[in-house]
Design a protein around this motif. Structure first.
Motif, PDB file in Angstrom:
ATOM      1  N   VAL A 439       0.834  -1.201   0.000  1.00  5.43           N
ATOM      2  CA  VAL A 439       0.000   0.000   0.000  1.00  5.43           C
ATOM      3  C   VAL A 439       0.869   1.253   0.000  1.00  5.43           C
ATOM      4  N   LEU A 440       1.890   1.273   0.846  1.00  8.89           N
ATOM      5  CA  LEU A 440       2.750   2.449   0.934  1.00  8.89           C
ATOM      6  C   LEU A 440       3.603   2.609  -0.325  1.00  8.89           C
ATOM      7  N   ALA A 441       4.028   1.493  -0.923  1.00  7.64           N
ATOM      8  CA  ALA A 441       4.785   1.562  -2.177  1.00  7.64           C
ATOM      9  C   ALA A 441       3.926   2.149  -3.290  1.00  7.64           C
ATOM     10  N   ALA A 442       2.655   1.740  -3.354  1.00  2.41           N
ATOM     11  CA  ALA A 442       1.742   2.301  -4.355  1.00  2.41           C
ATOM     12  C   ALA A 442       1.519   3.787  -4.114  1.00  2.41           C
ATOM     13  N   THR A 443       1.456   4.197  -2.847  1.00  2.00           N
ATOM     14  CA  THR A 443       1.284   5.615  -2.529  1.00  2.00           C
ATOM     15  C   THR A 443       2.491   6.422  -2.989  1.00  2.00           C
ATOM     16  N   MET A 444       3.697   5.901  -2.778  1.00  3.17           N
ATOM     17  CA  MET A 444       4.901   6.577  -3.254  1.00  3.17           C
ATOM     18  C   MET A 444       4.876   6.710  -4.771  1.00  3.17           C
ATOM     19  N   PHE A 445       4.465   5.650  -5.452  1.00  2.45           N
ATOM     20  CA  PHE A 445       4.421   5.659  -6.910  1.00  2.45           C
ATOM     21  C   PHE A 445       3.446   6.719  -7.414  1.00  2.45           C
ATOM     22  N   LEU A 446       2.250   6.753  -6.840  1.00  3.61           N
ATOM     23  CA  LEU A 446       1.247   7.727  -7.271  1.00  3.61           C
ATOM     24  C   LEU A 446       1.704   9.150  -6.964  1.00  3.61           C
ATOM     25  N   GLY A 447       2.371   9.338  -5.834  1.00  3.99           N
ATOM     26  CA  GLY A 447       2.851  10.668  -5.491  1.00  3.99           C
ATOM     27  C   GLY A 447       3.939  11.154  -6.415  1.00  3.99           C
ATOM     28  N   ARG A 448       4.818  10.259  -6.846  1.00  2.23           N
ATOM     29  CA  ARG A 448       5.930  10.660  -7.709  1.00  2.23           C
ATOM     30  C   ARG A 448       5.490  10.866  -9.150  1.00  2.23           C
ATOM     31  N   VAL A 449       4.670   9.964  -9.666  1.00  4.83           N
ATOM     32  CA  VAL A 449       4.216  10.106 -11.050  1.00  4.83           C
ATOM     33  C   VAL A 449       3.431  11.404 -11.206  1.00  4.83           C
ATOM     34  N   GLY A 450       2.711  11.781 -10.186  1.00  2.67           N
ATOM     35  CA  GLY A 450       2.014  13.051 -10.224  1.00  2.67           C
ATOM     36  C   GLY A 450       0.525  12.884 -10.387  1.00  2.67           C
ATOM     37  N   THR A 451      -0.207  13.648  -9.593  1.00  4.34           N
ATOM     38  CA  THR A 451      -1.658  13.537  -9.635  1.00  4.34           C
ATOM     39  C   THR A 451      -2.228  13.977 -10.972  1.00  4.34           C
ATOM     40  N   VAL A 452      -1.624  14.992 -11.586  1.00  4.72           N
ATOM     41  CA  VAL A 452      -2.131  15.442 -12.885  1.00  4.72           C
ATOM     42  C   VAL A 452      -1.897  14.381 -13.949  1.00  4.72           C
TER      43      VAL A 452
END
Length: 477
Positions: A439-452
């Motif tokens: 879960v935390l790894a997926a959160t890091m991925f989504l945060g880095r790739v960017g919400t936009v």
């Protein structure tokens, strides 16, 4: 008389046709390409971390820890489920540094730099990809205020700035850190490696430490800590800002609105954060209460700087007051500048929302700053970034609370740190079960790739609407 016939040419194989179809889809959507490339990189580095050569004890690292570390490295986050100083071998630490360099400059920008080196020129598609990495507004149709980020014709110069500034800053900071590491008692070659490791981790805003003690040996070394702060700020303000400052240092009036908003908002947040931490933690003997006024103020400024996405800490985060943790949550969620090594929703997003609120309070129809008018589509992107970021944080927090049964303040702190790729930890990363690590790894991925980027890829924001519906105003507020 024999008739000459040409041999029949076989059509492309099914594999080539599928590859061509995939390539066409990726070319039509740089945002999907970014997601795919980041995914591939995460799994490539996961494979490297699982090899026996990457671990100090020569045994393969289990998949969940390798995946978490790979996500943290490529996304330049700084969270860890293993001891980063003792678990990895020299080979593993080299892989960590390489991964942070790739993740820091952005995969699309890194790919464009390689293309520039190989072909000695950038094609239009490569310029669009690289410019899109520095300006999220390119994922939307309509006029784009290029002056706030980088023009297409200047992409080659920007990429050169990215490469040169990264190398120059990290080497310079590493050399300046070396005397402090030697004074701390480390052998020469160990000190050399640690100094440049610290420099790379500071500029990329990752926050990993090469030794098990972290920054404890340097807690009272103001020279060392000041250099770390400078490197973190340089990495967090963004490459377009660095380029503008280096080219137009003596003419700040000519700086773009993006540069001015980034610098002013970042400075305000740093100072306000330092003042708030001084006030909240001055009475806490477990953090800042045992030092004098000068040392307390300096350490508060250092910690405020690290919330930009730096990830280093000279105090025990777990011992901070709940109010201080909440302030840290807010500062981490904001993060650093656009097109930088930092994460979060970005300081310019906060500035645009603040300017919109001021314009609304004054009854003005447009947002203005530094003698410039900000278009309304920028506000729409800012709102989308905040909503997507808040949604990711909320879903991840609820999921992790259900998995760990830990307290809300600790879980929320860890999730926001992961989303904002900050790296400050409340201590639960090392205690996570396997499901929590994913879960935390997926959160890091989504945060880095960017919400936009995520929003553009999922909602297909490139689609055109050829009609307009009747207008009606709902009641808001």
């Amino acid at each position: 008389m024999l008739e000459h016939t040409e041999p029949l040419r076989a059509g492309p194989s099914p594999a080539r046709r599928r590859a061509a179809q995939v390539a066409a889809v990726l070319r039509s959507s740089p945002s999907r390409l970014a997601i795919l490339v980041f995914l591939v990189l995460v799994f490539v580095f996961t494979s490297l971390f699982m090899t026996p050569w990457a671990a100090a004890d020569g045994r393969p690292t289990q998949f969940s820890d390798a995946l978490f570390t790979a996500a943290s490295v490529v996304c330049v986050t700084g969270l860890a489920t293993v001891d980063m100083a003792t678990h990895w071998s020299v080979f593993g630490k080299v892989v960590i540094v390489v991964g942070t360099q790739i993740g820091a400059v952005g995969v699309l920008t890194f790919a464009s730099i390689l293309g520039l080196v190989v072909t000695r020129r950038l094609g239009l598609r490569a310029k669009l990809m690289a410019a899109g990495d520095s300006n999220p507004l390119r994922t939307h149709h309509g006029a784009v205020p290029e002056g706030q980020a980088v023009r297409l014709g200047e992409v080659g110069t920007l990429l050169a700035t990215v490469a040169v500034s990264t190398l120059t800053i990290e080497v310079a900071v590493g050399l300046l850190l070396l005397p402090s590491v030697l004074v701390a008692g480390y052998p020469f070659w160990t000190a050399v490696g640690d100094a440049f490791y610290y420099a790379a981790m500071a500029f990329t805003n990752t926050g990993f430490s090469p030794n098990a003690e972290g920054l404890t040996p340097f807690a009272n070394d103001y020279w060392f800590l000041s250099l770390i702060m400078v490197a973190v700020v340089a990495g967090s303000i963004g490459f377009p800002v660095i380029r503008t400052i280096t080219k137009q240092f003596r003419t700040p009036r000519r700086w773009s609105l993006h540069v001015k908003l980034t610098l002013v908002t970042s400075a305000v947040l740093l100072v306000v954060g330092a003042v708030v931490y001084t006030g909240l933690e001055a009475s806490n003997k477990a953090t800042l209460g045992d030092a004098g006024a000068g040392h307390t103020a300096f350490q508060a400024l250092f910690f405020s700087t690290m919330t930009r996405s730096g990830g280093f800490a000279t105090i025990d985060v777990e011992q901070m007051h709940g109010a201080s943790l909440l302030v840290t949550d807010m500062l981490m969620f904001i993060g650093g500048g656009s097109a930088s090594t930092a994460g979060g929703i970005k300081v310019t997003t906060l500035a645009v929302l603040f300017l919109a609120a001021v314009a609304e309070a004054r009854g003005r129809r447009s947002m203005e700053a530094f003698g410039r008018r900000i278009p309304s589509d920028v506000l729409r992107v800012a709102v989308a970034v905040v909503l997507w970021g808040a949604t990711i944080v909320a879903v991840a927090t609820i999921t992790l609370l259900q998995i760990t049964r830990d307290s809300l303040d600790r879980v929320l702190f860890e999730v926001i740190s992961a989303f904002a790729t900050c790296g400050l930890s409340s201590g639960i990363s090392a205690e996570l079960p396997e499901a929590g690590k994913y879960v935390l790894a997926a959160t890091m991925f989504l945060g880095r790739v960017g919400t936009v980027t995520i929003a553009a890829a999922l909602a297909a924001s490139q689609a055109r609407q050829l009609f307009r519906r009747p207008e009606e105003r709902p009641i808001v507020g």
